[in-house]
Design an enzyme around this catalytic site. Structure first.
Site, PDB file in Angstrom:
ATOM      1  N   LYS A   1       0.831  -1.206   0.000  1.00  0.00           N
ATOM      2  CA  LYS A   1       0.000   0.000   0.000  1.00  0.00           C
ATOM      3  C   LYS A   1       0.870   1.261   0.000  1.00  0.00           C
ATOM      4  CE  LYS A   1      -3.515   2.755   0.412  1.00  0.00           C
ATOM      5  NZ  LYS A   1      -4.429   2.721   1.554  1.00  0.00           N
TER       6      LYS A   1
ATOM      7  N   CYS B   1      -3.971   9.349   2.062  1.00  0.00           N
ATOM      8  CA  CYS B   1      -3.048   8.307   1.602  1.00  0.00           C
ATOM      9  C   CYS B   1      -1.782   8.876   0.960  1.00  0.00           C
ATOM     10  CB  CYS B   1      -3.756   7.383   0.604  1.00  0.00           C
ATOM     11  SG  CYS B   1      -4.962   6.280   1.354  1.00  0.00           S
TER      12      CYS B   1
END
Length: 421
Positions: A218, A272
């Site tokens: 990720k 993010c």
């Protein structure tokens, strides 16, 4: 072993859609959040965030009795933790931000009393490498009567894995189902049971690895995007200095079959891309030099935008010598971190507007069609029509669909998305 009751801890932009998705498959879901207002809202069958189609899913799940929200965890067969992982306060300018795992720790301690043999715990929060193992240690400390995979491997009483979310705000409901998932168990058994759980609704493929690789996957995805955006943002600075239209330049360069340059903007925001690269840098500061540089480029872009606005004010006053700065109205278009959503987290546009309001003595208005209220000193939330009538200097920060439908031909425009200039 089937999972009949699923607990989702953290009912935000990821947790609530995930909870609703399990509930839509007729699973009993217990959502947990420390925000009483959010809990009450969900239990009315309503939502406290903006996400297309989510309201219908939550309403149906609550009405049918498959979803309820609470503030204290209850017994379940699987626990998914989807809480924030912000930064610790930076003590000195130039320090590398370090992740704050206190929310994960608090969630672990909260679910620990409800754990029983055979349960599965999955960390979905985007996390630095090693966070899943740290969570397992916190659970082990709280429940010495149970065994965990870091000491008992395949035979552990409680299985633990990491499965990062990989969805795009505004498309979460669709992408939760269709996207592939990376699942990193702390043992083979942990991974197998996690795949079984997600296959309740995931149509994409589940790729199995270990927890550290899943965490890093990720971070790598978002760091890659950050580096690509940094190239575009740095290119925009160079082109501005050389009097070149950066959007025309990128369009021409992208005609090459193996070139795909992204578009520049006011910086990088969201929960993010603006955050995850620092998790890599903080772990390996002497090695992650390109990632660190990209973060620096993107973090400094808002300062450049504010300087462009300062220059526009100066040029406006030169062109209108009868006016003072206090008589100049600046309209700032867009506050969210990306187009057509209501998410203000880590938004560079929001920080730019705050900086403009601090340095400009005149009126500053914000046009943000996706939010209903705003709390910024000396900034008024305004409609698009009102802004078009009153604004002297137009600052385009986010390319919302509403802004793309109009053209502003005023002389004094700072357009960081290239839709008006």
């Amino acid at each position: 072993m089937s999972f009949e009751t699923i607990s989702v801890v953290g009912l935000g932009y990821i947790g609530l859609p995930t909870a609703a998705m399990f509930a839509s498959r007729k699973k009993k879901v217990i959502g947990v959040d420390v925000n009483q207002l959010a809990v009450d809202t969900i239990n009315r069958g309503e939502i406290h965030i903006v996400e297309p189609d989510l309201d219908m899913l939550v309403s149906a799940a609550v009405q049918q009795g498959y979803l309820k929200a609470v503030t204290t965890p209850e017994a379940a067969d699987a626990f998914l933790i989807a809480v924030p992982t912000p930064f610790l306060p930076i003590e000195n300018e130039g320090d590398i931000p370090k992740p704050d795992l206190s929310y994960i720790k608090a969630a672990s301690q909260a679910i620990a009393p409800a754990l029983k043999k055979g349960d599965l715990v999955i960390l979905e929060s985007t996390s630095p490498v090693g966070a899943t193992e740290q969570m397992a240690e916190w659970l082990s400390e709280a429940r010495s009567d149970l065994s965990f995979p870091q000491t008992h491997g395949e035979s552990a009483d409680v299985n633990i894995a990491h499965c990062p979310e990989r969805v795009l705000p505004g498309h979460v409901v669709t992408e939760l189902v269709q996207n592939d998932r990376v699942i990193g168990g702390m043992s083979k058994r942990c991974s197998e049971r996690s795949v079984e759980l997600y296959k309740t609704f995931v149509m994409g493929e589940c790729f199995v690895t270990n927890s550290r690789t899943a965490e890093m996957a990720k971070l790598t995805e978002n760091s890659s995007r950050d580096v690509q955006i940094a190239f575009a943002n740095e290119l925009s600075l160079v082109c501005d200095e050389l009097d070149i239209d950066v959007w025309e330049l990128i369009s021409l360069a992208n005609r090459h079959p193996r070139v795909n340059i992204l578009e520049p903007g006011p910086g990088v925001g969201g929960h993010c891309i603006a955050v995850d690269p620092w998790f890599i840098v903080s772990k390996t500061p002497s090695l992650a030099k390109l990632i660190h540089t990209a973060r620096t480029v993107n973090d400094r872009k808002p300062e450049w935008v504010v300087e462009k606005v300062r220059l526009a004010i100066s040029n406006y006053l030169i062109a209108n010598p009868s006016k003072t700065a206090r008589e100049v109205t600046i309209g700032c278009y867009g506050l969210t971190f990306k187009p057509n959503i209501d998410d203000l987290r880590e938004s560079p546009a929001l920080e730019i507007v705050k900086s403009i309001a601090e340095m400009h003595p005149g009126t500053v208005i914000a046009i943000e069609p996706n939010v209903d209220s705003l709390s910024i000193d000396n900034v008024k939330l305004s409609s698009l029509d009102e802004s078009l009538m009153t604004t002297d200097i137009h600052v385009l920060l986010v390319d919302h669909k509403q802004f793309k439908k109009i053209k502003i031909h005023d002389e004094f425009i700072v357009d960081v998305k290239g839709i008006w200039q």
